[in-house]
Design an enzyme around this catalytic site. Structure first.
Site, PDB file in Angstrom:
ATOM      1  N   SER A   1       0.845  -1.194   0.000  1.00  0.00           N
ATOM      2  CA  SER A   1       0.000   0.000   0.000  1.00  0.00           C
ATOM      3  C   SER A   1       0.885   1.251   0.000  1.00  0.00           C
ATOM      4  O   SER A   1       1.732   1.416  -0.872  1.00  0.00           O
ATOM      5  CB  SER A   1      -0.951  -0.037   1.195  1.00  0.00           C
ATOM      6  OG  SER A   1      -1.920   0.979   1.090  1.00  0.00           O
TER       7      SER A   1
ATOM      8  N   ASP B   1      -9.918  -4.076  -5.075  1.00  0.00           N
ATOM      9  CA  ASP B   1      -9.434  -3.040  -4.162  1.00  0.00           C
ATOM     10  C   ASP B   1     -10.471  -1.934  -4.034  1.00  0.00           C
ATOM     11  O   ASP B   1     -10.912  -1.360  -5.036  1.00  0.00           O
ATOM     12  CB  ASP B   1      -8.116  -2.468  -4.690  1.00  0.00           C
ATOM     13  CG  ASP B   1      -7.326  -1.737  -3.613  1.00  0.00           C
ATOM     14  OD1 ASP B   1      -7.958  -1.246  -2.662  1.00  0.00           O
ATOM     15  OD2 ASP B   1      -6.089  -1.671  -3.724  1.00  0.00           O
TER      16      ASP B   1
ATOM     17  N   HIS C   1      -8.187  -5.239  -0.224  1.00  0.00           N
ATOM     18  CA  HIS C   1      -6.983  -4.477   0.115  1.00  0.00           C
ATOM     19  C   HIS C   1      -6.386  -4.950   1.442  1.00  0.00           C
ATOM     20  O   HIS C   1      -5.160  -5.136   1.546  1.00  0.00           O
ATOM     21  CB  HIS C   1      -7.330  -2.991   0.200  1.00  0.00           C
ATOM     22  CG  HIS C   1      -6.130  -2.100   0.292  1.00  0.00           C
ATOM     23  ND1 HIS C   1      -5.416  -1.685  -0.810  1.00  0.00           N
ATOM     24  CD2 HIS C   1      -5.495  -1.567   1.367  1.00  0.00           C
ATOM     25  CE1 HIS C   1      -4.406  -0.927  -0.433  1.00  0.00           C
ATOM     26  NE2 HIS C   1      -4.432  -0.831   0.882  1.00  0.00           N
TER      27      HIS C   1
END
Length: 598
Positions: A213, A328, A384
Protein backbone atom coordinates in the site's frame (compact mmCIF):
# COMPACT_ATOMS: atom_id res chain seq x y z
CA UNK A 1 62.28 -46.96 -18.40
CA UNK A 2 59.27 -46.85 -20.70
CA UNK A 3 57.12 -48.63 -18.08
CA UNK A 4 58.25 -46.18 -15.42
CA UNK A 5 57.37 -43.26 -17.71
CA UNK A 6 53.90 -44.72 -18.33
CA UNK A 7 53.37 -45.25 -14.62
CA UNK A 8 54.28 -41.62 -13.95
CA UNK A 9 51.81 -40.49 -16.59
CA UNK A 10 49.09 -42.62 -15.09
CA UNK A 11 49.82 -41.21 -11.62
CA UNK A 12 49.66 -37.65 -12.87
CA UNK A 13 46.46 -38.36 -14.77
CA UNK A 14 44.87 -39.89 -11.69
CA UNK A 15 45.94 -36.91 -9.59
CA UNK A 16 44.51 -34.39 -12.04
CA UNK A 17 41.30 -36.38 -12.42
CA UNK A 18 40.97 -36.42 -8.64
CA UNK A 19 41.41 -32.65 -8.53
CA UNK A 20 38.80 -32.19 -11.24
CA UNK A 21 36.41 -34.54 -9.47
CA UNK A 22 36.84 -32.60 -6.21
CA UNK A 23 36.29 -29.31 -8.03
CA UNK A 24 33.14 -30.51 -9.80
CA UNK A 25 31.85 -32.09 -6.60
CA UNK A 26 32.29 -28.77 -4.85
CA UNK A 27 30.53 -26.97 -7.68
CA UNK A 28 27.64 -29.44 -7.64
CA UNK A 29 27.39 -29.17 -3.86
CA UNK A 30 27.35 -25.40 -4.05
CA UNK A 31 24.82 -25.57 -6.87
CA UNK A 32 22.65 -27.91 -4.85
CA UNK A 33 22.76 -25.56 -1.88
CA UNK A 34 21.99 -22.65 -4.14
CA UNK A 35 19.10 -24.48 -5.79
CA UNK A 36 17.64 -25.48 -2.43
CA UNK A 37 17.90 -21.91 -1.22
CA UNK A 38 17.07 -20.27 -4.54
CA UNK A 39 20.39 -18.50 -4.97
CA UNK A 40 22.35 -17.02 -7.82
CA UNK A 41 25.52 -19.07 -8.35
CA UNK A 42 26.71 -17.54 -11.59
CA UNK A 43 29.42 -14.97 -11.13
CA UNK A 44 32.58 -14.58 -9.10
CA UNK A 45 32.44 -17.69 -6.92
CA UNK A 46 32.97 -20.34 -9.60
CA UNK A 47 35.94 -18.68 -11.33
CA UNK A 48 37.67 -18.33 -7.99
CA UNK A 49 37.10 -22.03 -7.29
CA UNK A 50 38.51 -22.90 -10.68
CA UNK A 51 41.59 -20.75 -10.03
CA UNK A 52 42.16 -22.50 -6.71
CA UNK A 53 41.71 -25.93 -8.25
CA UNK A 54 44.05 -25.03 -11.08
CA UNK A 55 46.71 -24.04 -8.59
CA UNK A 56 46.33 -27.29 -6.66
CA UNK A 57 46.47 -29.30 -9.89
CA UNK A 58 50.05 -28.30 -10.55
CA UNK A 59 52.17 -26.15 -12.86
CA UNK A 60 50.27 -27.32 -15.93
CA UNK A 61 46.93 -26.24 -14.44
CA UNK A 62 44.09 -28.40 -15.71
CA UNK A 63 46.00 -29.94 -18.62
CA UNK A 64 45.38 -33.68 -18.76
CA UNK A 65 47.69 -34.49 -21.69
CA UNK A 66 50.56 -36.96 -21.54
CA UNK A 67 53.86 -35.39 -20.37
CA UNK A 68 56.46 -35.09 -23.04
CA UNK A 69 59.49 -37.43 -22.75
CA UNK A 70 62.53 -35.35 -21.86
CA UNK A 71 65.78 -36.33 -23.56
CA UNK A 72 68.74 -37.55 -21.61
CA UNK A 73 68.84 -37.29 -17.86
CA UNK A 74 65.45 -35.55 -17.71
CA UNK A 75 63.84 -38.57 -19.30
CA UNK A 76 65.74 -40.89 -16.98
CA UNK A 77 64.27 -39.04 -13.98
CA UNK A 78 60.83 -40.37 -14.90
CA UNK A 79 61.86 -43.87 -13.78
CA UNK A 80 60.55 -45.57 -10.70
CA UNK A 81 62.90 -48.13 -9.14
CA UNK A 82 65.83 -47.28 -11.51
CA UNK A 83 65.61 -43.59 -10.63
CA UNK A 84 68.58 -43.72 -8.15
CA UNK A 85 70.95 -45.53 -10.58
CA UNK A 86 70.17 -43.18 -13.41
CA UNK A 87 70.83 -40.18 -11.20
CA UNK A 88 74.15 -41.65 -10.04
CA UNK A 89 75.32 -42.28 -13.59
CA UNK A 90 74.27 -38.80 -14.66
CA UNK A 91 76.04 -37.19 -11.67
CA UNK A 92 79.26 -38.99 -12.52
CA UNK A 93 79.35 -37.35 -15.94
CA UNK A 94 78.59 -33.82 -14.67
CA UNK A 95 81.06 -31.05 -14.09
CA UNK A 96 80.75 -28.13 -11.71
CA UNK A 97 79.01 -25.88 -14.26
CA UNK A 98 76.35 -28.51 -14.88
CA UNK A 99 75.84 -28.95 -11.14
CA UNK A 100 75.45 -25.20 -10.64
CA UNK A 101 72.96 -24.97 -13.51
CA UNK A 102 70.90 -27.81 -12.11
CA UNK A 103 70.91 -26.24 -8.65
CA UNK A 104 69.68 -22.91 -10.03
CA UNK A 105 67.03 -24.72 -12.05
CA UNK A 106 65.88 -26.58 -8.95
CA UNK A 107 65.57 -23.37 -6.92
CA UNK A 108 63.57 -21.79 -9.73
CA UNK A 109 61.23 -24.74 -9.87
CA UNK A 110 60.84 -24.69 -6.11
CA UNK A 111 60.03 -20.99 -6.22
CA UNK A 112 57.41 -21.62 -8.93
CA UNK A 113 55.85 -24.40 -6.88
CA UNK A 114 55.65 -22.07 -3.86
CA UNK A 115 53.98 -19.35 -5.88
CA UNK A 116 51.54 -21.83 -7.33
CA UNK A 117 50.64 -23.16 -3.91
CA UNK A 118 50.18 -19.64 -2.57
CA UNK A 119 48.01 -18.80 -5.55
CA UNK A 120 46.02 -21.97 -5.02
CA UNK A 121 45.44 -21.09 -1.37
CA UNK A 122 44.42 -17.53 -2.23
CA UNK A 123 42.14 -18.70 -5.02
CA UNK A 124 40.52 -21.28 -2.77
CA UNK A 125 39.95 -18.71 -0.02
CA UNK A 126 38.50 -16.19 -2.48
CA UNK A 127 36.30 -18.87 -4.00
CA UNK A 128 35.04 -19.94 -0.59
CA UNK A 129 34.23 -16.33 0.32
CA UNK A 130 32.43 -15.83 -2.99
CA UNK A 131 30.51 -19.08 -2.51
CA UNK A 132 29.41 -18.04 0.96
CA UNK A 133 28.33 -14.67 -0.39
CA UNK A 134 26.34 -16.28 -3.21
CA UNK A 135 24.89 -19.14 -1.19
CA UNK A 136 23.59 -16.93 1.63
CA UNK A 137 20.07 -15.73 0.66
CA UNK A 138 19.50 -12.02 0.29
CA UNK A 139 17.77 -10.27 3.18
CA UNK A 140 14.17 -9.19 2.65
CA UNK A 141 12.79 -5.92 4.02
CA UNK A 142 9.03 -5.42 4.52
CA UNK A 143 7.39 -1.98 4.75
CA UNK A 144 3.81 -1.62 6.05
CA UNK A 145 1.06 0.73 4.89
CA UNK A 146 -0.76 3.70 6.38
CA UNK A 147 -2.34 3.38 9.85
CA UNK A 148 -0.44 0.12 10.39
CA UNK A 149 2.56 -1.20 12.28
CA UNK A 150 5.29 -3.73 11.54
CA UNK A 151 3.12 -6.40 13.16
CA UNK A 152 0.84 -6.32 10.10
CA UNK A 153 3.72 -7.81 8.08
CA UNK A 154 4.54 -10.56 10.57
CA UNK A 155 2.65 -13.25 8.66
CA UNK A 156 4.45 -12.32 5.42
CA UNK A 157 7.79 -12.63 7.24
CA UNK A 158 6.81 -16.14 8.35
CA UNK A 159 6.03 -17.11 4.74
CA UNK A 160 9.47 -15.98 3.58
CA UNK A 161 11.30 -17.72 6.41
CA UNK A 162 9.50 -20.98 5.66
CA UNK A 163 9.97 -20.86 1.88
CA UNK A 164 13.60 -19.61 1.84
CA UNK A 165 15.34 -21.01 4.88
CA UNK A 166 18.01 -18.89 6.46
CA UNK A 167 16.64 -15.63 5.07
CA UNK A 168 17.01 -12.59 7.26
CA UNK A 169 13.66 -10.76 7.22
CA UNK A 170 13.25 -7.26 8.62
CA UNK A 171 9.78 -5.72 9.06
CA UNK A 172 10.43 -1.99 9.38
CA UNK A 173 8.28 0.17 11.63
CA UNK A 174 8.02 3.73 10.33
CA UNK A 175 8.43 6.01 13.31
CA UNK A 176 5.83 5.18 15.94
CA UNK A 177 3.83 3.06 13.50
CA UNK A 178 0.18 3.90 12.87
CA UNK A 179 0.35 7.53 14.01
CA UNK A 180 3.49 8.58 12.15
CA UNK A 181 2.48 6.68 9.00
CA UNK A 182 -0.46 9.10 8.68
CA UNK A 183 0.55 12.29 10.48
CA UNK A 184 4.07 12.55 9.02
CA UNK A 185 4.96 13.58 5.50
CA UNK A 186 6.17 10.98 3.04
CA UNK A 187 9.53 12.74 2.76
CA UNK A 188 10.09 12.33 6.49
CA UNK A 189 9.09 8.67 6.32
CA UNK A 190 11.52 7.98 3.45
CA UNK A 191 14.40 9.41 5.46
CA UNK A 192 13.33 7.34 8.47
CA UNK A 193 13.28 4.19 6.33
CA UNK A 194 16.77 4.95 4.97
CA UNK A 195 18.09 5.53 8.50
CA UNK A 196 16.79 2.16 9.72
CA UNK A 197 18.16 0.23 6.74
CA UNK A 198 21.60 1.86 6.83
CA UNK A 199 21.91 1.16 10.55
CA UNK A 200 21.49 -2.62 10.12
CA UNK A 201 24.84 -4.22 9.24
CA UNK A 202 23.23 -7.41 7.96
CA UNK A 203 21.76 -5.49 5.01
CA UNK A 204 24.99 -3.99 3.68
CA UNK A 205 25.39 -6.52 0.82
CA UNK A 206 21.99 -5.73 -0.68
CA UNK A 207 18.32 -6.49 -0.08
CA UNK A 208 15.02 -7.40 -1.68
CA UNK A 209 12.29 -4.88 -0.85
CA UNK A 210 8.53 -5.50 -0.48
CA UNK A 211 6.20 -2.54 0.10
CA UNK A 212 2.49 -2.79 0.84
CA UNK A 213 0.00 0.00 0.00
CA UNK A 214 1.55 3.32 1.05
CA UNK A 215 4.73 1.42 1.93
CA UNK A 216 5.21 0.61 -1.76
CA UNK A 217 5.56 4.32 -2.52
CA UNK A 218 8.05 4.69 0.33
CA UNK A 219 10.13 1.83 -1.09
CA UNK A 220 10.24 3.36 -4.56
CA UNK A 221 11.23 6.74 -3.14
CA UNK A 222 13.98 5.07 -1.08
CA UNK A 223 15.37 3.37 -4.20
CA UNK A 224 15.38 6.59 -6.20
CA UNK A 225 16.81 8.85 -3.50
CA UNK A 226 19.13 6.53 -1.53
CA UNK A 227 19.50 2.90 -2.70
CA UNK A 228 22.14 2.26 -0.05
CA UNK A 229 22.06 -0.60 0.84
CA UNK A 230 21.32 -1.57 -2.74
CA UNK A 231 17.93 -3.02 -3.70
CA UNK A 232 18.00 -5.97 -6.11
CA UNK A 233 14.27 -6.78 -6.40
CA UNK A 234 11.48 -4.31 -5.66
CA UNK A 235 7.94 -5.66 -5.20
CA UNK A 236 4.95 -3.31 -4.93
CA UNK A 237 1.79 -4.76 -3.38
CA UNK A 238 -1.33 -2.68 -4.14
CA UNK A 239 0.60 0.59 -3.96
CA UNK A 240 -0.73 3.88 -5.39
CA UNK A 241 2.21 4.32 -7.76
CA UNK A 242 0.14 6.47 -10.10
CA UNK A 243 -1.38 8.55 -7.30
CA UNK A 244 -4.64 8.57 -5.34
CA UNK A 245 -7.86 10.45 -6.03
CA UNK A 246 -10.74 9.54 -3.73
CA UNK A 247 -11.87 6.37 -1.98
CA UNK A 248 -14.54 4.23 -3.70
CA UNK A 249 -16.40 3.36 -0.49
CA UNK A 250 -17.21 7.05 0.02
CA UNK A 251 -17.32 8.06 -3.63
CA UNK A 252 -20.95 9.38 -3.64
CA UNK A 253 -20.07 11.81 -0.86
CA UNK A 254 -16.74 12.79 -2.35
CA UNK A 255 -18.33 13.67 -5.68
CA UNK A 256 -20.14 16.52 -3.94
CA UNK A 257 -17.39 17.83 -1.70
CA UNK A 258 -14.26 16.95 -3.67
CA UNK A 259 -14.37 20.06 -5.81
CA UNK A 260 -14.26 22.17 -2.64
CA UNK A 261 -11.82 20.13 -0.54
CA UNK A 262 -9.29 18.95 -3.15
CA UNK A 263 -7.28 22.20 -3.43
CA UNK A 264 -6.46 22.18 0.26
CA UNK A 265 -4.43 18.94 -0.07
CA UNK A 266 -1.79 21.00 -1.89
CA UNK A 267 -1.38 23.60 0.85
CA UNK A 268 1.94 23.67 2.70
CA UNK A 269 0.28 22.80 6.01
CA UNK A 270 -1.24 19.52 4.78
CA UNK A 271 1.72 18.63 2.57
CA UNK A 272 3.89 18.71 5.69
CA UNK A 273 1.47 16.96 8.06
CA UNK A 274 -0.59 14.35 6.16
CA UNK A 275 0.98 11.46 4.28
CA UNK A 276 -1.79 10.82 1.74
CA UNK A 277 -1.83 14.50 0.76
CA UNK A 278 1.65 13.91 -0.69
CA UNK A 279 0.37 11.46 -3.32
CA UNK A 280 -3.06 13.04 -3.96
CA UNK A 281 -3.29 13.49 -7.73
CA UNK A 282 -6.27 15.61 -8.78
CA UNK A 283 -6.95 15.17 -12.54
CA UNK A 284 -8.89 18.45 -12.57
CA UNK A 285 -5.96 20.43 -11.13
CA UNK A 286 -2.90 18.82 -12.66
CA UNK A 287 -0.91 22.08 -12.98
CA UNK A 288 -1.48 22.73 -9.27
CA UNK A 289 -0.48 19.14 -8.48
CA UNK A 290 2.77 19.34 -10.45
CA UNK A 291 3.64 22.64 -8.84
CA UNK A 292 2.67 21.99 -5.21
CA UNK A 293 3.02 18.23 -4.67
CA UNK A 294 6.13 17.77 -2.54
CA UNK A 295 6.43 14.00 -3.02
CA UNK A 296 4.69 12.18 -5.88
CA UNK A 297 5.45 14.75 -8.56
CA UNK A 298 9.08 14.66 -7.40
CA UNK A 299 9.64 10.88 -7.39
CA UNK A 300 7.81 10.66 -10.74
CA UNK A 301 10.33 13.17 -12.13
CA UNK A 302 7.49 15.29 -13.51
CA UNK A 303 9.28 18.61 -12.98
CA UNK A 304 12.14 19.87 -15.10
CA UNK A 305 15.06 19.43 -14.90
CA UNK A 306 14.80 15.65 -14.49
CA UNK A 307 16.78 14.03 -11.70
CA UNK A 308 19.11 11.56 -13.39
CA UNK A 309 19.93 9.87 -10.09
CA UNK A 310 16.33 8.67 -9.81
CA UNK A 311 16.55 7.15 -13.29
CA UNK A 312 19.90 5.48 -12.68
CA UNK A 313 18.82 3.92 -9.38
CA UNK A 314 15.65 2.44 -10.87
CA UNK A 315 17.63 1.08 -13.82
CA UNK A 316 19.99 -0.71 -11.40
CA UNK A 317 17.19 -3.02 -10.23
CA UNK A 318 17.33 -6.68 -11.24
CA UNK A 319 13.52 -6.86 -11.23
CA UNK A 320 10.45 -4.80 -10.38
CA UNK A 321 7.04 -6.37 -9.77
CA UNK A 322 3.87 -4.24 -9.72
CA UNK A 323 0.67 -5.85 -8.38
CA UNK A 324 -2.84 -4.40 -8.19
CA UNK A 325 -6.16 -5.95 -7.13
CA UNK A 326 -9.43 -5.96 -9.05
CA UNK A 327 -11.29 -5.98 -5.70
CA UNK A 328 -9.43 -3.04 -4.16
CA UNK A 329 -11.84 -0.57 -2.55
CA UNK A 330 -9.17 1.70 -1.04
CA UNK A 331 -6.88 2.69 -3.90
CA UNK A 332 -8.61 4.75 -6.60
CA UNK A 333 -8.05 4.17 -9.36
CA UNK A 334 -7.15 0.62 -8.41
CA UNK A 335 -5.00 0.38 -11.56
CA UNK A 336 -2.72 2.96 -9.94
CA UNK A 337 -0.70 -0.04 -8.77
CA UNK A 338 0.41 -0.32 -12.44
CA UNK A 339 1.13 3.44 -12.68
CA UNK A 340 -2.22 4.06 -14.43
CA UNK A 341 -3.76 7.48 -13.78
CA UNK A 342 -6.89 9.47 -14.63
CA UNK A 343 -6.81 11.50 -17.81
CA UNK A 344 -6.88 15.29 -17.63
CA UNK A 345 -10.24 16.63 -16.38
CA UNK A 346 -11.78 13.15 -16.17
CA UNK A 347 -12.50 10.41 -13.69
CA UNK A 348 -13.90 8.05 -16.32
CA UNK A 349 -10.85 7.63 -18.57
CA UNK A 350 -7.64 5.91 -17.47
CA UNK A 351 -4.27 6.46 -19.10
CA UNK A 352 -2.11 3.29 -18.91
CA UNK A 353 1.59 3.45 -18.15
CA UNK A 354 2.79 2.90 -21.72
CA UNK A 355 0.81 5.93 -22.94
CA UNK A 356 2.27 8.34 -20.39
CA UNK A 357 5.38 10.48 -20.91
CA UNK A 358 6.64 9.01 -17.65
CA UNK A 359 7.22 5.80 -19.61
CA UNK A 360 7.70 7.02 -23.18
CA UNK A 361 10.43 9.49 -22.19
CA UNK A 362 11.82 7.15 -19.50
CA UNK A 363 11.68 9.73 -16.72
CA UNK A 364 12.44 7.21 -13.95
CA UNK A 365 13.82 4.24 -15.90
CA UNK A 366 10.68 2.12 -16.24
CA UNK A 367 11.05 1.85 -20.00
CA UNK A 368 14.63 0.62 -19.61
CA UNK A 369 13.43 -2.07 -17.20
CA UNK A 370 10.67 -3.14 -19.58
CA UNK A 371 12.98 -3.35 -22.60
CA UNK A 372 15.37 -5.59 -20.64
CA UNK A 373 12.52 -7.81 -19.34
CA UNK A 374 12.96 -6.65 -15.77
CA UNK A 375 9.57 -4.94 -15.33
CA UNK A 376 6.80 -7.37 -14.39
CA UNK A 377 3.08 -6.94 -13.72
CA UNK A 378 0.77 -9.01 -11.52
CA UNK A 379 -2.94 -8.99 -10.79
CA UNK A 380 -4.99 -10.44 -7.95
CA UNK A 381 -8.56 -10.27 -6.67
CA UNK A 382 -7.75 -9.98 -2.97
CA UNK A 383 -9.33 -7.23 -0.97
CA UNK A 384 -6.98 -4.48 0.12
CA UNK A 385 -6.70 -5.50 3.76
CA UNK A 386 -6.36 -9.22 2.89
CA UNK A 387 -3.07 -8.84 1.03
CA UNK A 388 -0.94 -9.66 4.09
CA UNK A 389 -3.14 -12.53 5.33
CA UNK A 390 -3.29 -16.22 4.50
CA UNK A 391 -6.40 -15.61 2.37
CA UNK A 392 -4.15 -14.07 -0.29
CA UNK A 393 -0.95 -16.09 0.20
CA UNK A 394 -1.26 -18.37 -2.81
CA UNK A 395 -2.07 -15.87 -5.53
CA UNK A 396 -0.09 -12.90 -4.19
CA UNK A 397 2.96 -14.49 -2.57
CA UNK A 398 3.41 -18.01 -3.95
CA UNK A 399 2.57 -17.26 -7.59
CA UNK A 400 3.71 -13.66 -8.00
CA UNK A 401 6.23 -12.67 -5.34
CA UNK A 402 8.30 -15.73 -4.48
CA UNK A 403 9.92 -16.12 -7.95
CA UNK A 404 11.32 -12.58 -7.63
CA UNK A 405 12.88 -13.33 -4.27
CA UNK A 406 14.81 -16.25 -5.81
CA UNK A 407 17.77 -15.34 -8.07
CA UNK A 408 17.38 -16.62 -11.64
CA UNK A 409 20.53 -18.83 -12.07
CA UNK A 410 20.15 -21.82 -9.77
CA UNK A 411 21.14 -24.73 -12.01
CA UNK A 412 24.51 -26.25 -12.84
CA UNK A 413 23.87 -25.86 -16.56
CA UNK A 414 23.65 -22.09 -16.24
CA UNK A 415 26.81 -22.13 -14.11
CA UNK A 416 28.78 -24.12 -16.72
CA UNK A 417 27.34 -21.88 -19.43
CA UNK A 418 28.70 -18.86 -17.55
CA UNK A 419 32.12 -20.45 -16.90
CA UNK A 420 33.02 -21.86 -20.30
CA UNK A 421 34.23 -19.29 -22.86
CA UNK A 422 32.16 -18.69 -25.93
CA UNK A 423 33.81 -18.77 -29.33
CA UNK A 424 32.58 -16.67 -32.24
CA UNK A 425 29.43 -18.00 -33.79
CA UNK A 426 29.87 -19.95 -37.02
CA UNK A 427 27.62 -20.10 -40.02
CA UNK A 428 24.41 -22.04 -40.41
CA UNK A 429 26.18 -25.16 -41.69
CA UNK A 430 27.90 -25.90 -38.39
CA UNK A 431 24.83 -25.33 -36.24
CA UNK A 432 25.30 -21.63 -35.60
CA UNK A 433 27.62 -22.19 -32.65
CA UNK A 434 30.98 -22.29 -34.40
CA UNK A 435 32.93 -25.44 -35.18
CA UNK A 436 33.97 -26.95 -31.90
CA UNK A 437 32.57 -24.03 -29.88
CA UNK A 438 30.04 -23.88 -27.06
CA UNK A 439 26.56 -24.16 -28.53
CA UNK A 440 24.79 -22.92 -25.43
CA UNK A 441 22.13 -24.60 -23.29
CA UNK A 442 18.86 -25.91 -24.74
CA UNK A 443 16.10 -23.41 -25.29
CA UNK A 444 14.10 -24.62 -22.30
CA UNK A 445 16.86 -23.43 -19.97
CA UNK A 446 16.40 -19.83 -21.13
CA UNK A 447 13.92 -18.37 -18.66
CA UNK A 448 13.63 -15.11 -20.58
CA UNK A 449 12.80 -16.96 -23.79
CA UNK A 450 10.05 -18.85 -21.97
CA UNK A 451 8.70 -15.59 -20.60
CA UNK A 452 8.74 -14.05 -24.05
CA UNK A 453 6.83 -17.03 -25.45
CA UNK A 454 4.26 -16.79 -22.65
CA UNK A 455 3.93 -13.07 -23.26
CA UNK A 456 3.44 -13.67 -26.98
CA UNK A 457 0.75 -16.25 -26.22
CA UNK A 458 -0.98 -13.83 -23.86
CA UNK A 459 -0.88 -11.14 -26.52
CA UNK A 460 -2.38 -13.52 -29.06
CA UNK A 461 -5.10 -14.40 -26.59
CA UNK A 462 -5.79 -10.73 -25.96
CA UNK A 463 -6.06 -10.14 -29.69
CA UNK A 464 -8.50 -13.04 -30.01
CA UNK A 465 -10.59 -11.73 -27.13
CA UNK A 466 -10.56 -8.27 -28.68
CA UNK A 467 -11.81 -9.72 -31.96
CA UNK A 468 -14.59 -11.58 -30.15
CA UNK A 469 -15.53 -8.40 -28.34
CA UNK A 470 -15.67 -6.58 -31.68
CA UNK A 471 -17.99 -9.23 -33.11
CA UNK A 472 -20.24 -8.98 -30.06
CA UNK A 473 -20.40 -5.21 -30.38
CA UNK A 474 -21.28 -5.54 -34.08
CA UNK A 475 -24.10 -7.99 -33.28
CA UNK A 476 -25.40 -5.68 -30.55
CA UNK A 477 -25.45 -2.76 -32.99
CA UNK A 478 -27.39 -4.87 -35.52
CA UNK A 479 -29.92 -5.87 -32.86
CA UNK A 480 -30.38 -2.23 -31.84
CA UNK A 481 -31.06 -1.28 -35.47
CA UNK A 482 -33.66 -4.05 -35.79
CA UNK A 483 -35.34 -2.90 -32.60
CA UNK A 484 -35.49 0.67 -33.84
CA UNK A 485 -37.02 -0.48 -37.15
CA UNK A 486 -39.65 -2.57 -35.34
CA UNK A 487 -40.58 0.38 -33.14
CA UNK A 488 -40.90 2.58 -36.21
CA UNK A 489 -43.41 0.16 -37.80
CA UNK A 490 -45.73 0.14 -34.77
CA UNK A 491 -48.94 2.29 -35.02
CA UNK A 492 -48.96 5.39 -32.88
CA UNK A 493 -50.82 5.00 -29.58
CA UNK A 494 -54.42 6.24 -29.40
CA UNK A 495 -54.94 9.70 -28.01
CA UNK A 496 -56.45 9.80 -24.51
CA UNK A 497 -60.10 11.01 -24.24
CA UNK A 498 -60.55 14.69 -23.54
CA UNK A 499 -61.01 15.63 -19.95
CA UNK A 500 -64.60 16.45 -18.82
CA UNK A 501 -65.39 19.94 -17.55
CA UNK A 502 -65.25 20.45 -13.84
CA UNK A 503 -68.96 21.17 -13.52
CA UNK A 504 -69.98 18.00 -15.34
CA UNK A 505 -67.62 16.01 -13.19
CA UNK A 506 -69.15 17.54 -10.03
CA UNK A 507 -72.70 16.71 -11.20
CA UNK A 508 -71.67 13.16 -11.90
CA UNK A 509 -70.25 12.88 -8.40
CA UNK A 510 -73.46 14.25 -6.88
CA UNK A 511 -75.61 11.84 -8.88
CA UNK A 512 -73.45 8.98 -7.84
CA UNK A 513 -73.78 9.96 -4.16
CA UNK A 514 -77.56 10.23 -4.51
CA UNK A 515 -77.76 6.80 -6.11
CA UNK A 516 -75.71 5.36 -3.29
CA UNK A 517 -78.03 6.92 -0.70
CA UNK A 518 -81.08 5.51 -2.45
CA UNK A 519 -79.54 2.07 -2.53
CA UNK A 520 -78.75 2.28 1.17
CA UNK A 521 -82.32 3.33 1.95
CA UNK A 522 -83.67 0.41 -0.04
CA UNK A 523 -81.39 -1.95 1.85
CA UNK A 524 -82.63 -0.60 5.19
CA UNK A 525 -86.27 -0.99 4.06
CA UNK A 526 -89.08 1.44 4.83
CA UNK A 527 -87.63 2.37 8.19
CA UNK A 528 -87.82 6.18 8.29
CA UNK A 529 -84.96 8.19 9.50
CA UNK A 530 -85.03 9.80 12.91
CA UNK A 531 -86.24 13.18 11.59
CA UNK A 532 -89.26 11.59 9.90
CA UNK A 533 -90.34 9.85 13.14
CA UNK A 534 -90.33 13.17 15.01
CA UNK A 535 -92.44 14.75 12.32
CA UNK A 536 -94.91 11.87 12.52
CA UNK A 537 -95.20 12.35 16.27
CA UNK A 538 -96.10 15.97 15.79
CA UNK A 539 -98.69 14.99 13.21
CA UNK A 540 -100.19 12.46 15.63
CA UNK A 541 -100.35 15.09 18.38
CA UNK A 542 -102.23 17.35 16.02
CA UNK A 543 -104.58 14.49 15.09
CA UNK A 544 -105.07 13.72 18.77
CA UNK A 545 -105.98 17.33 19.40
CA UNK A 546 -108.50 17.28 16.58
CA UNK A 547 -110.00 14.04 17.90
CA UNK A 548 -110.25 15.53 21.35
CA UNK A 549 -112.03 18.57 19.95
CA UNK A 550 -114.40 16.34 17.99
CA UNK A 551 -115.16 14.32 21.17
CA UNK A 552 -115.87 17.44 23.11
CA UNK A 553 -118.22 18.61 20.43
CA UNK A 554 -119.89 15.18 20.30
CA UNK A 555 -120.28 15.06 24.09
CA UNK A 556 -121.76 18.46 24.14
CA UNK A 557 -124.23 17.41 21.44
CA UNK A 558 -125.08 14.17 23.27
CA UNK A 559 -125.50 16.02 26.54
CA UNK A 560 -127.90 18.42 24.97
CA UNK A 561 -129.85 15.57 23.48
CA UNK A 562 -129.86 13.14 26.40
CA UNK A 563 -129.21 15.47 29.21
CA UNK A 564 -125.93 13.55 30.23
CA UNK A 565 -123.87 10.38 29.31
CA UNK A 566 -120.41 8.84 29.25
CA UNK A 567 -119.01 10.24 26.01
CA UNK A 568 -116.17 11.77 27.91
CA UNK A 569 -115.08 8.36 29.04
CA UNK A 570 -115.25 6.96 25.53
CA UNK A 571 -113.41 9.89 24.10
CA UNK A 572 -110.85 9.65 26.91
CA UNK A 573 -110.37 5.96 26.34
CA UNK A 574 -109.90 6.49 22.62
CA UNK A 575 -107.40 9.29 23.12
CA UNK A 576 -105.45 7.25 25.74
CA UNK A 577 -105.29 4.34 23.40
CA UNK A 578 -103.75 6.50 20.66
CA UNK A 579 -101.21 7.92 23.09
CA UNK A 580 -100.22 4.46 24.32
CA UNK A 581 -99.89 3.28 20.74
CA UNK A 582 -97.54 6.16 19.97
CA UNK A 583 -95.57 5.68 23.22
CA UNK A 584 -96.24 9.21 24.24
CA UNK A 585 -98.91 8.83 26.89
CA UNK A 586 -99.70 12.14 28.47
CA UNK A 587 -99.88 12.53 32.23
CA UNK A 588 -103.37 12.85 33.61
CA UNK A 589 -104.61 16.40 33.94
CA UNK A 590 -104.42 17.89 37.42
CA UNK A 591 -107.57 17.61 39.44
CA UNK A 592 -109.81 20.60 39.28
CA UNK A 593 -109.66 22.89 42.22
CA UNK A 594 -112.32 22.39 44.85
CA UNK A 595 -115.41 24.36 44.26
CA UNK A 596 -115.27 25.96 47.62
CA UNK A 597 -111.80 27.37 47.27
CA UNK A 598 -111.92 30.98 47.00
Amino acid sequence: MVDDWRGTCRARLVARCAVLAMMLSGLMLADGLGASQGLDFAGGAAPAILVGAAGVAGPRGLSLGWPRRAPGAAGARAGGGARGGARARAAADMDEADVAELSADGRLRARKRGLLRAGAAAGTAAGAAAVLQRVAPRPVVLVHGVLQTAEFMREVADWIEREIRGTYVLAVEIGSGAHDSLMRSMNWQVEELARVLQADGRLRRGINLIGYSQGALLCRAYIERHNRPRVYSFISWLGPQGGQFGVPEYEPLLRHINWVTSPMWYTDMLQERLSFANYWRDPFRLPLYRERSSFLADINNERAPRNTTYTANIRSLESMLLVYSTSDTIIIPRESGWFAAFADNSTDTLVPLEDQPLYREDWIGLRSLAESNRLHFGITNCRHYEATTSACKFQLFDKLTLPHLLPPSTHLSSLVHALLPRRPRGNARDGGGGRGGWRGPPAHYDAQAVEREELAMLRMRCVALSNQLGHIRTENAALRDKLKAANARRPPPAAPPPAEPAAAAADAVRADLAARRTARSAERGAQPPADDAEQMRRQLDAADARLAADDDARRAQTARRDGGGNGERVGGVRAGWLRRMLGRARPPPPPPPPSGAG
